[in-house]
Design an enzyme around this catalytic site. Structure first.
Site, PDB file in Angstrom:
ATOM      1  N   PHE A 280       0.820  -1.207   0.000  1.00  0.00           N
ATOM      2  CA  PHE A 280       0.000   0.000   0.000  1.00  0.00           C
ATOM      3  C   PHE A 280       0.851   1.252   0.000  1.00  0.00           C
ATOM      4  CE2 PHE A 280      -2.273   3.197   2.586  1.00  0.00           C
ATOM      5  CZ  PHE A 280      -3.492   3.247   1.930  1.00  0.00           C
ATOM      6  N   TRP A 477     -19.663 -17.002  -7.524  1.00  0.00           N
ATOM      7  CA  TRP A 477     -18.632 -16.027  -7.941  1.00  0.00           C
ATOM      8  C   TRP A 477     -17.276 -16.529  -7.450  1.00  0.00           C
ATOM      9  CZ3 TRP A 477     -19.669 -10.855  -9.900  1.00  0.00           C
ATOM     10  CH2 TRP A 477     -18.527 -10.045 -10.000  1.00  0.00           C
ATOM     11  N   ASP A 478     -16.533 -17.156  -8.356  1.00  0.00           N
ATOM     12  CA  ASP A 478     -15.283 -17.814  -7.968  1.00  0.00           C
ATOM     13  C   ASP A 478     -14.078 -16.893  -8.232  1.00  0.00           C
ATOM     14  OD1 ASP A 478     -13.648 -19.851  -7.091  1.00  0.00           O
ATOM     15  OD2 ASP A 478     -14.375 -21.342  -8.521  1.00  0.00           O
ATOM     16  N   CYS A 526     -16.860 -17.453  -3.576  1.00  0.00           N
ATOM     17  CA  CYS A 526     -15.989 -18.631  -3.630  1.00  0.00           C
ATOM     18  C   CYS A 526     -14.601 -18.144  -4.017  1.00  0.00           C
ATOM     19  CB  CYS A 526     -16.513 -19.605  -4.680  1.00  0.00           C
ATOM     20  SG  CYS A 526     -15.521 -21.095  -4.857  1.00  0.00           S
ATOM     21  N   GLY A 528     -11.522 -20.640  -4.759  1.00  0.00           N
ATOM     22  CA  GLY A 528     -10.886 -21.945  -4.588  1.00  0.00           C
ATOM     23  C   GLY A 528     -11.326 -22.508  -3.246  1.00  0.00           C
ATOM     24  N   ASP A 534     -14.791 -13.613   3.981  1.00  0.00           N
ATOM     25  CA  ASP A 534     -14.654 -12.443   4.851  1.00  0.00           C
ATOM     26  C   ASP A 534     -15.934 -11.619   4.803  1.00  0.00           C
ATOM     27  OD1 ASP A 534     -14.404 -10.401   2.628  1.00  0.00           O
ATOM     28  OD2 ASP A 534     -12.685 -11.664   2.161  1.00  0.00           O
ATOM     29  N   ASP A 548     -12.698 -26.146  -0.588  1.00  0.00           N
ATOM     30  CA  ASP A 548     -12.714 -27.171  -1.632  1.00  0.00           C
ATOM     31  C   ASP A 548     -12.531 -28.558  -1.034  1.00  0.00           C
ATOM     32  OD1 ASP A 548     -13.316 -25.736  -3.836  1.00  0.00           O
ATOM     33  OD2 ASP A 548     -11.274 -25.522  -4.581  1.00  0.00           O
ATOM     34  N   GLU A 614     -29.025 -45.585  -0.266  1.00  0.00           N
ATOM     35  CA  GLU A 614     -28.404 -44.255  -0.098  1.00  0.00           C
ATOM     36  C   GLU A 614     -29.312 -43.151  -0.641  1.00  0.00           C
ATOM     37  OE1 GLU A 614     -23.588 -45.015  -0.284  1.00  0.00           O
ATOM     38  OE2 GLU A 614     -24.752 -45.257  -2.130  1.00  0.00           O
TER      39      GLU A 614
END
Ligand code: DGJ
Length: 730
Positions: A280, A477-478, A526, A528, A534, A548, A614
């Site tokens: 910064f 949104w990856d 998202c 990875g 956050d 993941d 299952e």
């Protein structure tokens, strides 16, 4: 009134339901920090000691009074160049090259409501409870003015902090460090907790005693990162889930950050948190202001549990936004682990069909549906449907999914570009790279320069066009790499140091435009997995793919760490296949389900591959999750074990009226003739009568909480725990 000011004494007290924060301006105009803890109804300045510590400097006005030193005084916003050699919150490179900034009190104001921050996400008030205190400080020489903002949320015991730094002088200066919060704690035996990890292993709780010097939790990756999370806890050495003092500090920011904790020469603690100063350098021109991201603080005198409850409620009510913030989330099926890039329309159709038959609400098409995206090396940036792969338009496929009674969701990775893409061929300068240097590739891709408006506009148009082309209810949104090679063609050598923060501002601006243009779409964050988990992202996306790693055993640890600050509804969590793709571990499908239910629930496998037994379990799990979702998402969350140390994981959701509770978890390993585990629920009504799993025996809340319940005998490893505790109606 949560904020009271004694004008004569220049004493400020900020109270929430259970906490008090005190500050005072002294005879030299220095804003001292006095207290953060329980409500005392007493000016705690009597605890302030003025030691004469050798080699500590004194401000000039203190004359020969060597006991007055900013190097030892608790302060609200520490500055570089004042004789305070501890961590500084503000560092300014003045026009002549010196780095001194000496802030003194100028004024204060109390405002109704909660402040917002231009260009940045900030917590908001929706029930007329919040107040804002603004304290203005100034440096008379450099004409730097700082407004410290304190947002007060009484009911959740949260105090927010943010600073506005204005250059009132005639010359440009550089901000080298502009932190959001500084907190000085003069007494106590403090430890700290932070959440470290790596890809597929995020937010592993680590607790340690403080040693003299500085310890830090930070990211320099351009995103808040898998490696450290922008949230830490300072706690008394004796702090447990239910007792002891602790202070939680969280930065509402999705870029590079730094949280530093210092144990100084006289055993005082200072915590400073904000944008990572290493990444910064902000050119603050005459008349301009810089706004720091917001930080949240909360104090608990009743251990971590209370702290988590406050953060959970606050993030759910005052950080997350949009239609889905408090709504039930759709149970989804995502095709990623079922197909990776290798799919066609028929394969997707079959996965969706089976899911719809078992009760899933939404089909999510993950990576690989656009451009020439058939693997990791191509296609990112070309947000045009690959009609060959889908055997037709996106609308045609979406309509087929909708005809099954399901909604449709789609994956994007808007901030990225593949070199093998039309976007890169047409706009190579849009990718972040330094001229004449080969850029660092990660997952074979480059990053788009989100600080540029034309890049943001392109993505906005491209994503909007797809969202308008069919009935799309959800966007994942990856963001799949850390950022390096910071250089922008939109900046020059004077302001290149602004780029990492400008990147984050660009992402926020784009998310703001898209979420407001498509208010009915549920956005899931998202990176990875959980590399950008956050509060900044939660402002736009009320849920984030947690990791993941979908292995249920590992997830108990990842979700344990995540639960210290983040509400359960924020945690994207899916049942996947076994052997698990990340670890090779085999766990029962019921165990995978109860673990994934501690979140926003879904599946990520081809359900056609399951046995009929299952499939019945899956049907039943979806039914149970839908029934329990209000309790899981709106109830209070209790950590009943520490899976980092204990031999089992157990957690509990309790409804607000204490009429219902749900205990979930797993016993890690079954041993022959093993000693039975006892789980003690919390949060029940001591005097009420409860039944467990609809059984005939009744228990008082007191018996359950004080005596506990035995975990049923297990057979095989990773056995699931599920106990539903219901209050008998009187
Ligand atoms: C990383 C995400 O975390 C996964 O869930 C998946 O969407 C892949 N990216 C797709 O490339």
């Amino acid at each position: 009134m949560s904020i009271s000011v004694n004008e004569k004494e220049k004493f400020f007290s900020v109270k929430t339901a259970n906490t008090e924060y005190q500050m005072k301006v002294d005879e030299f105009g220095v804003l001292k920090h006095i207290w953060y803890g329980e409500i005392t109804n007493k000016n705690m300045e009597y605890l302030l000691d003025y030691p004469n510590v050798g080699f500590s400097g004194s401000i000039y006005e203190a004359g020969t009074r060597q006991t007055y030193s900013l190097d030892t005084l608790p302060q609200e916003y520490s500055c570089e160049g004042t004789g305070d050699y501890r961590i500084s919150s503000l560092s300014v490179l003045n026009k002549d090259g010196d780095s001194s900034v000496d802030l003194r009190f100028k004024g204060w104001e109390v405002k109704k409501g909660k402040y917002s921050i231009p260009g940045l996400p900030a917590s908001y008030d929706n029930s007329n409870e919040a107040e804002t205190l603004e304290i203005t400080l100034e440096d008379k020489v450099s004409k730097i003015e700082v407004v410290l903002k304190y947002g007060v949320f009484e009911n959740t015991d949260i105090i927010t902090r943010s600073a506005v730094i204005t250059n009132k002088g005639d010359n440009s200066v550089y901000l080298k460090n502009a932190s959001s919060v500084c907190l000085d704690i003069p007494f106590g035996n403090w430890q700290w907790v932070h959440f470290q990890g790596r890809h597929a292993m995020e937010r592993q709780l680590e607790r340690a005693s403080l040693i003299h010097g500085v310890q830090e939790s930070s990211s320099n990756r351009g995103a808040s990162s898998h490696q450290q999370n922008p949230a830490i806890v300072l706690c008394s050495a004796d702090c447990t889930e239910i007792s002891g003092s602790c202070i939680g500090a969280m930065l509402m920011y999705s870029g590079s950050f730094k949280a530093r904790v210092q144990l100084d020469q006289i055993d005082q603690v200072r915590m400073v948190m904000g944008i990572n100063p290493e990444m910064f350098k902000w050119n603050l021109k005459a008349g301009e202001s810089f706004y720091t991201p917001e930080a949240f603080l909360s104090f608990s005198s009743q251990g971590f549990e209370k702290l988590s409850h406050c953060f959970h409620k606050f993030i759910r009510n005052n950080v997350c936004r949009g239609k889905y913030k408090l709504e039930s989330r759709p149970v989804l099926i995502n095709n990623w682990e079922a197909t990776y890039f290798d799919f066609n329309e028929e394969i997707l159709y079959n996965i969706a069909k089976q899911a719809s038959e078992l009760g899933v609400d939404m089909f999510v098409l993950d990576d690989g549906w656009f451009g020439q995206r058939n693997g990791e090396t191509a296609g990112l940036g070309d947000w045009f449907v690959n009609e060959e792969k889908l055997s037709g338009s996106l609308k045609k496929f979406v309509d087929k999914v909708k005809a099954m009674g399901m909604k449709f969701g789609l994956w994007f990775e808007p901030e990225m570009v593949s070199e093998d893409s039309d976007l890169y061929r047409n706009h190579p300068d849009w990718a972040i790279k330094i001229p004449d240097r080969a850029p660092v590739r990660s997952r074979c891709q480059l990053v788009l320069d989100m600080s540029r408006k034309d890049v943001q506009d392109y993505i906005y148009e491209a994503v909007s066009n797809v969202l308008k082309s069919a009935d799309i209810s959800y966007v994942k949104w990856d963001m799949n790499r850390s950022i390096s090679d910071w250089f922008s063609h939109g900046l020059n050598s004077e302001n290149m140091g602004e780029m990492p923060h400008r990147y984050v501002l660009g992402v926020y601006s784009l998310l703001e435009r898209l979420t407001s243009s498509f208010p009915d779409v549920l956005f899931e964050g998202c990176c990875g997995g959980g590399g950008r988990f956050d509060a900044g992202m939660l402002y736009y996306c009320p849920q984030i793919w947690c990791s993941d790693d979908t292995d249920a055993y590992e997830r108990t640890k990842i979700q344990y760490g995540t639960s210290f600050f983040y509400p359960i509804s924020a945690v994207g969590s899916h049942v996947s296949t076994v052997p698990n793709h990340q670890t090779g571990r085999i766990t029962p499908i019921e165990t995978r389900a109860v673990t994934a239910m501690a979140g926003s629930f879904g599946y990520e496998l081809d359900l056609n591959t399951l046995s009929s037994e299952e499939k019945e379990s899956v049907k039943n799990q979806i039914k149970r999750f839908k029934e329990y979702q209000p309790l899981i998402h709106n109830g209070e969350y209790y950590r009943l074990s520490n899976p980092m140390e204990d031999e089992y994981a157990a957690w509990e959701f309790v409804s607000e009226d204490k009429s219902e509770a749900l205990i979930h978890g797993m016993v890690f390993f079954t041993k022959p003739n093993f000693v039975r585990y006892l789980i003690k629920p919390r949060g029940l009504d001591e005097n009420a009568e409860y039944v467990i799993n609809n059984g005939s025996e009744t228990y008082t809340g007191k018996a359950l909480m004080s005596g506990g319940v035995l975990v049923p005998k297990t057979s095989g490893d990773y056995s699931p725990i599920e106990m539903h505790i219901a209050k008998l109606l009187s």
